[in-house]
Design a protein around this motif. Structure first.
Motif, PDB file in Angstrom:
ATOM      1  N   LEU A  15       0.814  -1.221   0.000  1.00 23.62           N
ATOM      2  CA  LEU A  15       0.000   0.000   0.000  1.00 23.62           C
ATOM      3  C   LEU A  15       0.847   1.270   0.000  1.00 23.62           C
ATOM      4  O   LEU A  15       0.315   2.378  -0.031  1.00 23.62           O
ATOM      5  N   GLY A  16       2.186   1.116   0.055  1.00 22.51           N
ATOM      6  CA  GLY A  16       3.062   2.278   0.049  1.00 22.51           C
ATOM      7  C   GLY A  16       3.152   2.980   1.376  1.00 22.51           C
ATOM      8  O   GLY A  16       3.429   4.182   1.432  1.00 22.51           O
ATOM      9  N   ARG A  17       2.948   2.231   2.487  1.00 14.83           N
ATOM     10  CA  ARG A  17       2.996   2.841   3.814  1.00 14.83           C
ATOM     11  C   ARG A  17       4.251   2.467   4.608  1.00 14.83           C
ATOM     12  O   ARG A  17       4.452   3.003   5.696  1.00 14.83           O
ATOM     13  N   ALA A  18       5.060   1.556   4.098  1.00 16.28           N
ATOM     14  CA  ALA A  18       6.237   1.114   4.846  1.00 16.28           C
ATOM     15  C   ALA A  18       7.198   0.412   3.900  1.00 16.28           C
ATOM     16  O   ALA A  18       6.857   0.084   2.753  1.00 16.28           O
ATOM     17  N   SER A  19       8.411   0.183   4.399  1.00 16.43           N
ATOM     18  CA  SER A  19       9.390  -0.676   3.742  1.00 16.43           C
ATOM     19  C   SER A  19       9.911  -1.617   4.817  1.00 16.43           C
ATOM     20  O   SER A  19       9.636  -1.438   6.006  1.00 16.43           O
ATOM     21  N   ALA A  20      10.688  -2.634   4.425  1.00 25.80           N
ATOM     22  CA  ALA A  20      11.208  -3.577   5.421  1.00 25.80           C
ATOM     23  C   ALA A  20      12.474  -4.227   4.906  1.00 25.80           C
ATOM     24  O   ALA A  20      12.582  -4.535   3.715  1.00 25.80           O
ATOM     25  N   VAL A  21      13.414  -4.437   5.814  1.00 23.90           N
ATOM     26  CA  VAL A  21      14.655  -5.154   5.500  1.00 23.90           C
ATOM     27  C   VAL A  21      14.502  -6.576   6.013  1.00 23.90           C
ATOM     28  O   VAL A  21      14.289  -6.797   7.211  1.00 23.90           O
ATOM     29  N   LEU A  22      14.612  -7.550   5.093  1.00 20.35           N
ATOM     30  CA  LEU A  22      14.336  -8.947   5.433  1.00 20.35           C
ATOM     31  C   LEU A  22      15.364  -9.855   4.767  1.00 20.35           C
ATOM     32  O   LEU A  22      16.026  -9.458   3.795  1.00 20.35           O
ATOM     33  N   PRO A  23      15.515 -11.096   5.258  1.00 21.56           N
ATOM     34  CA  PRO A  23      16.427 -12.041   4.601  1.00 21.56           C
ATOM     35  C   PRO A  23      16.036 -12.282   3.146  1.00 21.56           C
ATOM     36  O   PRO A  23      14.861 -12.202   2.771  1.00 21.56           O
ATOM     37  N   GLU A  24      17.038 -12.570   2.327  1.00 23.45           N
ATOM     38  CA  GLU A  24      16.830 -12.707   0.884  1.00 23.45           C
ATOM     39  C   GLU A  24      15.838 -13.809   0.528  1.00 23.45           C
ATOM     40  O   GLU A  24      15.187 -13.756  -0.513  1.00 23.45           O
ATOM     41  N   SER A  25      15.688 -14.814   1.397  1.00 24.96           N
ATOM     42  CA  SER A  25      14.761 -15.907   1.112  1.00 24.96           C
ATOM     43  C   SER A  25      13.315 -15.450   1.039  1.00 24.96           C
ATOM     44  O   SER A  25      12.443 -16.210   0.597  1.00 24.96           O
ATOM     45  N   VAL A  26      13.037 -14.206   1.449  1.00 31.31           N
ATOM     46  CA  VAL A  26      11.669 -13.689   1.337  1.00 31.31           C
ATOM     47  C   VAL A  26      11.222 -13.631  -0.117  1.00 31.31           C
ATOM     48  O   VAL A  26      10.023 -13.606  -0.421  1.00 31.31           O
ATOM     49  N   ARG A  27      12.188 -13.631  -1.043  1.00 33.33           N
ATOM     50  CA  ARG A  27      11.837 -13.570  -2.469  1.00 33.33           C
ATOM     51  C   ARG A  27      10.977 -14.758  -2.904  1.00 33.33           C
ATOM     52  O   ARG A  27      10.206 -14.648  -3.863  1.00 33.33           O
ATOM     53  N   THR A  28      11.092 -15.898  -2.202  1.00 35.76           N
ATOM     54  CA  THR A  28      10.384 -17.107  -2.642  1.00 35.76           C
ATOM     55  C   THR A  28       8.872 -16.996  -2.509  1.00 35.76           C
ATOM     56  O   THR A  28       8.148 -17.767  -3.130  1.00 35.76           O
ATOM     57  N   HIS A  29       8.401 -16.072  -1.693  1.00 35.92           N
ATOM     58  CA  HIS A  29       6.942 -15.931  -1.571  1.00 35.92           C
ATOM     59  C   HIS A  29       6.519 -14.462  -1.642  1.00 35.92           C
ATOM     60  O   HIS A  29       5.676 -14.004  -0.875  1.00 35.92           O
ATOM     61  N   LEU A  30       7.122 -13.734  -2.592  1.00 32.21           N
ATOM     62  CA  LEU A  30       6.708 -12.352  -2.804  1.00 32.21           C
ATOM     63  C   LEU A  30       5.349 -12.305  -3.495  1.00 32.21           C
ATOM     64  O   LEU A  30       5.087 -13.038  -4.445  1.00 32.21           O
ATOM     65  N   ARG A  31       4.492 -11.434  -3.043  1.00 29.37           N
ATOM     66  CA  ARG A  31       3.183 -11.234  -3.661  1.00 29.37           C
ATOM     67  C   ARG A  31       3.268 -10.117  -4.689  1.00 29.37           C
ATOM     68  O   ARG A  31       4.260  -9.374  -4.760  1.00 29.37           O
ATOM     69  N   ASP A  32       2.223  -9.987  -5.478  1.00 31.96           N
ATOM     70  CA  ASP A  32       2.164  -8.889  -6.440  1.00 31.96           C
ATOM     71  C   ASP A  32       2.177  -7.551  -5.699  1.00 31.96           C
ATOM     72  O   ASP A  32       1.626  -7.416  -4.599  1.00 31.96           O
TER      73      ASP A  32
END
Length: 279
Positions: free
Chosen positions: A224-241
């Motif tokens: 929604l454009g209200r935040a950002s987040a720093v996360l481990p690279e494995s988060v790419r495996t379940h990225l949503r649109d």
């Protein structure tokens, strides 16, 4: 020291107020004060500095608070694990942060189930930073922890993998065209503040970012454009649109470890650890 005395002291040390501590414990204040004084006499140290207006911990009191919490957790863990051991169907309880290491966890469960001697593994999903507490107090037998965010002090551990971190941004943000970023780029985004996760006591740190309770809420706020987040690279495996991941060059690496109590002699647990280290 008796367990009752430790519980009394820890409650007073957390409240720093005898009246509130007595109310929490469900006892009168005078016997609570006498119990603390008796504990101090037996140890030969002053645990609490008392004035008419305040109660404060001494250095010795701070040490006993830390050690006392660990001792009470160990007693509670022994109670829980003993009761579970009496069940007809043996099982292991594995705790992990919801949405973290999901691909690794599935591979581990599949590989373990194929091993002779494997038993049922119950998965306990929790919020950020809760795995350590659940493992210490006996509600879990084993945990997936993530350094440097989770403490592994007092546990036996095996490292499973180490990965870089990425920043999740809403699709279309001007920074998503960059091949990589640095932490200074991410922390200087007034329109996309980093989220605030709750501490172990449920309180949130001060800051401009939104208060976050779980991973699904975080992903929706980023989209929604209200935040950002720093996360481990494995988060790419379940990225949503609606989300884009950009590598961060100078973010600390994240190491996933499997952790368990050092006194455990469970053969099924040892098999699970061996299976994890071969993946």
């Amino acid at each position: 020291m008796e367990t009752r005395e430790l519980r009394y002291f820890v409650t007073v040390a957390e409240e720093l107020h005898f009246g509130r501590a007595a109310e929490r414990l469900g006892i009168a204040q005078p016997p609570l004060s006498r119990a603390i004084q008796q504990l101090e006499r037996r140890l030969g140290v002053t645990l609490l500095e008392r004035t008419n207006r305040a109660v404060a911990l001494t250095h010795a009191g701070s040490v006993l608070l830390r050690e006392g919490r660990a001792a009470l957790d160990a007693v509670e863990a022994a109670d829980r694990r003993t009761r579970r051991a009496a069940h007809a169907e043996p099982s292991l309880v594995l705790v992990t942060k919801a949405a973290a290491s999901s691909e690794l966890l599935q591979k581990l469960l599949d590989a373990y189930a194929a091993e002779p001697g494997a038993i049922n593994v119950d998965i306990l999903l929790c919020g950020p930073g809760e795995q350590e507490r659940l493992l210490r107090d006996g509600r879990a037998d084993v945990a997936l922890l993530h350094r440097p965010f989770d403490s592994t002090a007092g546990f036996d551990t095996e490292e499973l993998r180490t990965e870089d971190q990425v920043v999740l941004l809403p699709a279309g943000h001007h920074l998503t065209t960059r091949p990589h970023l640095r932490m200074a780029d991410v922390t200087d985004l007034p329109d996309l503040p980093l989220p605030r996760w709750p501490a172990s006591d449920g309180t949130y740190p001060d800051g401009p970012g939104p208060q976050i309770r779980d991973h699904a809420q975080l992903l929706q706020l980023i989209a929604l454009g209200r935040a950002s987040a720093v996360l481990p690279e494995s988060v790419r495996t379940h990225l949503r649109d609606g989300l884009t991941a950009v590598p961060i060059l100078d973010a600390p690496k994240v190491t996933t470890v499997i952790a368990w109590p050092p006194h455990s002699r469970s053969q099924p647990l040892a098999l699970l650890v061996r299976t994890a280290t071969t993946l």
